[in-house]
Design a protein around this motif. Structure first.
Motif, PDB file in Angstrom:
ATOM      1  N   ALA A 178      16.071  37.605  59.246  1.00  0.00           N
ATOM      2  CA  ALA A 178      15.959  37.193  60.646  1.00  0.00           C
ATOM      3  C   ALA A 178      14.605  37.619  61.190  1.00  0.00           C
ATOM      4  N   GLY A 179      13.924  36.680  61.810  1.00  0.00           N
ATOM      5  CA  GLY A 179      12.648  37.005  62.436  1.00  0.00           C
ATOM      6  C   GLY A 179      12.872  37.688  63.769  1.00  0.00           C
ATOM      7  N   ALA A 180      11.805  38.022  64.430  1.00  0.00           N
ATOM      8  CA  ALA A 180      11.902  38.665  65.746  1.00  0.00           C
ATOM      9  C   ALA A 180      12.526  37.683  66.730  1.00  0.00           C
ATOM     10  N   PRO A 181      13.466  38.121  67.550  1.00  0.00           N
ATOM     11  CA  PRO A 181      14.089  37.228  68.512  1.00  0.00           C
ATOM     12  C   PRO A 181      13.068  36.742  69.534  1.00  0.00           C
ATOM     13  N   PRO A 182      13.239  35.476  70.032  1.00  0.00           N
ATOM     14  CA  PRO A 182      12.248  34.935  70.959  1.00  0.00           C
ATOM     15  C   PRO A 182      12.246  35.627  72.315  1.00  0.00           C
ATOM     16  N   GLY A 183      13.295  36.298  72.662  1.00  0.00           N
ATOM     17  CA  GLY A 183      13.379  36.955  73.965  1.00  0.00           C
ATOM     18  C   GLY A 183      14.506  37.965  73.952  1.00  0.00           C
ATOM     19  N   GLN A 184      15.005  38.268  75.133  1.00  0.00           N
ATOM     20  CA  GLN A 184      16.088  39.239  75.255  1.00  0.00           C
ATOM     21  C   GLN A 184      17.329  38.763  74.512  1.00  0.00           C
ATOM     22  N   HIS A 185      17.981  39.676  73.810  1.00  0.00           N
ATOM     23  CA  HIS A 185      19.206  39.321  73.100  1.00  0.00           C
ATOM     24  C   HIS A 185      20.251  38.885  74.128  1.00  0.00           C
ATOM     25  N   PRO A 186      20.981  37.797  73.850  1.00  0.00           N
ATOM     26  CA  PRO A 186      22.000  37.349  74.799  1.00  0.00           C
ATOM     27  C   PRO A 186      23.051  38.399  75.136  1.00  0.00           C
ATOM     28  N   HIS A 187      23.319  39.324  74.211  1.00  0.00           N
ATOM     29  CA  HIS A 187      24.275  40.386  74.516  1.00  0.00           C
ATOM     30  C   HIS A 187      23.801  41.216  75.708  1.00  0.00           C
ATOM     31  N   LEU A 188      22.494  41.458  75.770  1.00  0.00           N
ATOM     32  CA  LEU A 188      21.965  42.253  76.882  1.00  0.00           C
ATOM     33  C   LEU A 188      22.078  41.492  78.200  1.00  0.00           C
ATOM     34  N   ALA A 189      21.838  40.192  78.148  1.00  0.00           N
ATOM     35  CA  ALA A 189      22.015  39.377  79.355  1.00  0.00           C
ATOM     36  C   ALA A 189      23.484  39.366  79.777  1.00  0.00           C
ATOM     37  N   LEU A 190      24.375  39.339  78.800  1.00  0.00           N
ATOM     38  CA  LEU A 190      25.803  39.376  79.112  1.00  0.00           C
ATOM     39  C   LEU A 190      26.177  40.689  79.784  1.00  0.00           C
ATOM     40  N   LEU A 191      25.689  41.793  79.240  1.00  0.00           N
ATOM     41  CA  LEU A 191      26.005  43.095  79.821  1.00  0.00           C
ATOM     42  C   LEU A 191      25.491  43.187  81.259  1.00  0.00           C
ATOM     43  N   ALA A 192      24.299  42.668  81.499  1.00  0.00           N
ATOM     44  CA  ALA A 192      23.749  42.694  82.859  1.00  0.00           C
ATOM     45  C   ALA A 192      24.614  41.855  83.794  1.00  0.00           C
ATOM     46  N   ALA A 193      25.091  40.713  83.309  1.00  0.00           N
ATOM     47  CA  ALA A 193      25.943  39.852  84.131  1.00  0.00           C
ATOM     48  C   ALA A 193      27.280  40.520  84.434  1.00  0.00           C
ATOM     49  N   LEU A 194      27.822  41.228  83.459  1.00  0.00           N
ATOM     50  CA  LEU A 194      29.079  41.938  83.681  1.00  0.00           C
ATOM     51  C   LEU A 194      28.902  43.014  84.754  1.00  0.00           C
ATOM     52  N   ARG A 195      27.786  43.708  84.708  1.00  0.00           N
ATOM     53  CA  ARG A 195      27.548  44.764  85.705  1.00  0.00           C
ATOM     54  C   ARG A 195      27.452  44.180  87.120  1.00  0.00           C
ATOM     55  N   ARG A 196      26.935  42.949  87.216  1.00  0.00           N
ATOM     56  CA  ARG A 196      26.784  42.307  88.525  1.00  0.00           C
ATOM     57  C   ARG A 196      28.033  41.521  88.937  1.00  0.00           C
ATOM     58  N   HIS A 197      29.017  41.463  88.035  1.00  0.00           N
ATOM     59  CA  HIS A 197      30.204  40.629  88.261  1.00  0.00           C
ATOM     60  C   HIS A 197      29.811  39.166  88.478  1.00  0.00           C
ATOM     61  N   ASP A 198      28.824  38.731  87.714  1.00  0.00           N
ATOM     62  CA  ASP A 198      28.304  37.369  87.825  1.00  0.00           C
ATOM     63  C   ASP A 198      28.948  36.518  86.741  1.00  0.00           C
ATOM     64  N   ALA A 199      30.005  35.792  87.088  1.00  0.00           N
ATOM     65  CA  ALA A 199      30.777  35.036  86.109  1.00  0.00           C
ATOM     66  C   ALA A 199      29.944  33.932  85.462  1.00  0.00           C
ATOM     67  N   ALA A 200      29.171  33.204  86.260  1.00  0.00           N
ATOM     68  CA  ALA A 200      28.374  32.097  85.717  1.00  0.00           C
ATOM     69  C   ALA A 200      27.329  32.601  84.727  1.00  0.00           C
ATOM     70  N   ALA A 201      26.668  33.698  85.063  1.00  0.00           N
ATOM     71  CA  ALA A 201      25.645  34.248  84.168  1.00  0.00           C
ATOM     72  C   ALA A 201      26.275  34.808  82.896  1.00  0.00           C
TER      73      ALA A 201
END
Length: 228
Positions: A178-201
């Motif tokens: 696997a090469g370097a990911p193009p940006g932030q791992h989606p898991h991290l975006a998911l965790l941030a969305a969970l902290r904000r209670h942002d269902a769509a994100a």
């Protein structure tokens, strides 16, 4: 390809066929079994230290659920998923796990999100170390922690069935460099969305995760990916 398995011996204090089934189901979901691997009754029975009967019952049950196939001699085989079948499984996972992410965002509490963040940290460390089995285990743990947080038991059963069918195929994704990911791992975006209670994100993050890996696997299954 070796027929040897790495499974924990089971005890005799509960239904043996059920215990064998759960061991094999977990092995499939975590990608511990490879597409094309044969599950010879006597080998599985010896590995688990049980008789042939519970092994036969468990393998037939998994075959009836689409997780295994039976060859002309009745030997269970982990199937090679054709691209169209994997694409169907992927589409269903996107829909169901997307719904789970939305529900999880509404219910998220700091302790649950911290636990998922710890799982992702272990996943990242395992990737960096090239520890394939740990990567597969932590990836499954992360996704099912999200499912558990959603508190949707019917959906959870459906997702488990899909993971049983595609777990060995997911392994193929992580066996490739696997090469370097193009940006932030989606898991991290998911965790941030969970902290904000942002269902769509939260839904968008899990969809991005599934679609990104799904594209790689579909190319691999279709023979379009560069050889590893």
């Amino acid at each position: 390809m070796s027929d040897d398995l790495t499974l924990m011996p089971v005890g005799r204090d509960e239904n043996l066929a059920g215990k064998v089934y759960r061991q094999l189901r977990q092995a499939l979901m975590r990608g511990r079994l490879r597409p094309g691997q044969r599950l010879v009754h006597r080998v599985v029975a010896a590995d688990l230290k049980v008789s042939l009967t519970p092994v036969r019952e468990a393998l037939l049950r998994l075959a009836s659920e689409g997780a295994l196939t039976l060859d002309a001699r009745g030997i269970a085989v982990v199937p090679h998923l054709p691209p169209e079948r994997y694409a169907e499984i992927l589409a269903l996972r996107i829909e169901l796990e997307g719904r789970a992410a939305e529900a999880a965002a509404r219910r998220a509490d700091p302790e649950a999100v911290a636990a998922m963040a710890a799982i992702h940290a272990r996943l990242a460390a395992a990737k960096a170390a090239g520890a394939l089995e740990a990567v597969l285990a932590e990836n499954e743990a992360f996704h099912f922690a999200l499912i558990e947080l959603a508190a949707m038991p019917v959906l959870a059963k459906l997702v488990e069935s899909l993971w049983m069918q595609c777990g060995p195929t997911i392994r193929l994704r992580y066996e490739r460099p696997a090469g370097a990911p193009p940006g932030q791992h989606p898991h991290l975006a998911l965790l941030a969305a969970l902290r904000r209670h942002d269902a769509a994100a939260a839904r968008a993050a899990i969809v991005e995760d599934l679609q990104g890996n799904g594209r790689v696997l579909l190319e691999l299954l279709s023979g379009r990916a560069d050889p590893a």
